[in-house]
Design an enzyme around this catalytic site. Structure first.
Site, short mmCIF file in Angstrom:
data_model
loop_
_atom_site.label_atom_id
_atom_site.label_comp_id
_atom_site.label_asym_id
_atom_site.label_seq_id
_atom_site.Cartn_x
_atom_site.Cartn_y
_atom_site.Cartn_z
N ASP A 16 89.96 38.58 -34.61
CA ASP A 16 88.51 37.69 -34.83
C ASP A 16 87.78 38.13 -33.28
OD1 ASP A 16 89.63 36.63 -36.77
OD2 ASP A 16 88.92 34.65 -36.50
N ARG A 96 89.53 23.40 -23.75
CA ARG A 96 88.39 23.80 -23.91
C ARG A 96 87.24 23.67 -22.78
NH1 ARG A 96 91.26 26.55 -26.71
NH2 ARG A 96 91.18 26.59 -29.00
N ASP A 125 85.72 23.04 -31.89
CA ASP A 125 85.63 24.19 -30.64
C ASP A 125 84.39 24.57 -30.44
OD1 ASP A 125 88.37 23.55 -29.85
OD2 ASP A 125 88.90 25.56 -30.94
N SER A 177 96.58 28.82 -38.64
CA SER A 177 95.54 29.16 -37.26
C SER A 177 96.28 28.49 -36.19
CB SER A 177 94.18 28.38 -37.47
OG SER A 177 93.53 28.61 -36.45
#
Length: 398
Positions: A16, A96, A125, A177
């Site tokens: 990605d 994050r 996210d 994921s």
């Protein structure tokens, strides 16, 4: 687009973000700098710089942020006893704001006009990254390719990668994921998208199944100072080292497995499997120590604020004024949460065996079932009558 000359991209080196790197260069015709944070994900970082440069990055940052992550993000969150929807210890959520903070700092240093991330338009996210940027540097723009491009499938990403000379991993892609750091690893996707189907063996990496854990328990002692874990079995350790040691111990005994359906901030219900072995040990030990260190009313008030604090972390409001103000209260409440907890790890469980503190509020002469000279049992009668006065009025008016 013409205003964006330089972008800092949160880069993992996977399909990605490799595609995103090339796509940004082609779409925005700008310079792209990559940033990779080592938060203890144990992913192979060798060759990452070379791959980023080969894919088109003008500069590569790879930084070890493990100590800062645990000390300045995980531990403050644990001092607040944060837990989302009663089960999730916020392993992905708390990483994050640190990653986004460094993206902003690097962008300022390099004179970049934008940062970029690989979060999709369905998840949490994107909110966490972008709220952090807005709080710390609102002048910096954010590029979110998943909300802009038409590469809406893995097949499309692979085609783009082949057309642009981006190496594709030859190993079989796992159906999940995953997100991993020192606090946890998460799994989503695959069979987990059916909430009735049992999670496969591939969804567990850090912990053994409880039924396969050792038949003999292991006893450990965890030391705390002002709400922070500081030692294991009498040995003082740095935050990251301590959490890593506890991950090994917890994983060995099958501690910290959670399979749950949660409510994402964007309004979607999502099933995830989480492994948080070391964090689970800290959470249970910390809670136990608070039992002897915190005044009843302070403890109850703090507990009433936990859901709100946890939502702030989960939803991406780490740098909000309300979270920062609430942190001040949480830390004030932890000033005397110092001492040790003795714990038993056994077959997926963490069992407190004993606790002690120089600030203990426990009074054995009051709590004893034996004869004492400090408590008059007759006093309880008046106390109970006063508590029940409102019931008498309610009964009379019924």
């Amino acid at each position: 687009m013409s205003e964006i000359k330089k972008v800092v991209l949160a880069y993992s080196g996977g399909l990605d973000t490799s595609v995103i790197l090339k796509w940004i260069k082609k779409t925005y015709n700008c310079e792209v700098i990559t940033f990779t944070a080592d938060l203890g994900q144990e992913e192979e970082l060798d060759g990452l710089e070379e791959k980023a440069l080969k894919t088109g990055a003008s500069k590569v940052y790879i930084e070890d942020l493990r100590e800062e992550f645990v000390r300045d993000f995980v531990f403050p969150m644990f001092r607040a006893k944060a837990i989302y929807e009663g089960r999730y210890l916020l392993g992905t959520s708390i990483a994050r704001p640190l990653i986004a903070k460094r993206l902003v700092e690097i962008a300022k240093k390099e004179g970049a006009q934008a940062i970029a991330h690989g979060a999709t338009g369905k998840g949490n996210d994107q909110v966490r990254f972008e709220l952090t940027v807005m709080a710390l540097a609102p002048e910096i723009k954010t590029i979110a390719p998943w909300r802009e491009w038409n590469l809406n499938s893995r097949k499309a990403l692979i085609t783009f990668a082949k057309e642009n000379g981006i190496p594709i991993p030859v190993s079989k892609e796992k159906p999940y994921s995953c997100d991993r750091n020192l606090l946890h690893i998460s799994f989503e996707g695959g069979e987990l998208e059916d909430p009735w189907q049992e999670a496969g063996e591939g969804t567990y990496l850090l912990t053994v199944p409880p039924e396969k854990a050792p038949d003999s328990p292991e006893i450990i002692t965890l030391g705390f100072e002002k709400g922070n874990p500081i030692s294991l079995n009498g040995e003082n350790l740095s935050p990251a080292t301590l959490l890593k040691r506890l991950n090994i111990l917890g994983g060995k005994h099958g501690v910290g497995r959670i399979d749950m359906v949660e409510n994402r901030f964007v309004g979607i219900k999502s099933r995830g499997v989480y492994e948080t072995p070391g964090g689970t040990i800290i959470y249970i030990a910390h809670q136990d120590l608070e039992g002897i260190c915190l005044d009843r009313e302070l403890l109850h008030l703090r507990d009433s604020l936990i859901p709100r604090y946890a939502e702030m972390v989960y939803n991406g409001f780490w740098y909000s004024p309300e979270r920062e103000a609430l942190q001040e209260f949480m830390d004030k409440a932890q000033e005397r949460v110092t001492g040790e907890v003795r714990l038993k790890l056994y077959k997926g469980g963490v069992y407190p065996l004993g606790r002690r503190s120089p600030f203990s509020l426990y009074q054995s002469d009051l709590a004893t079932f034996e004869e004492d000279e400090v408590y008059n049992h007759k006093d309880a009668a008046g106390f109970i009558r006063l508590q029940g006065l409102r019931f008498l009025g309610a009964k009379k008016n019924a």
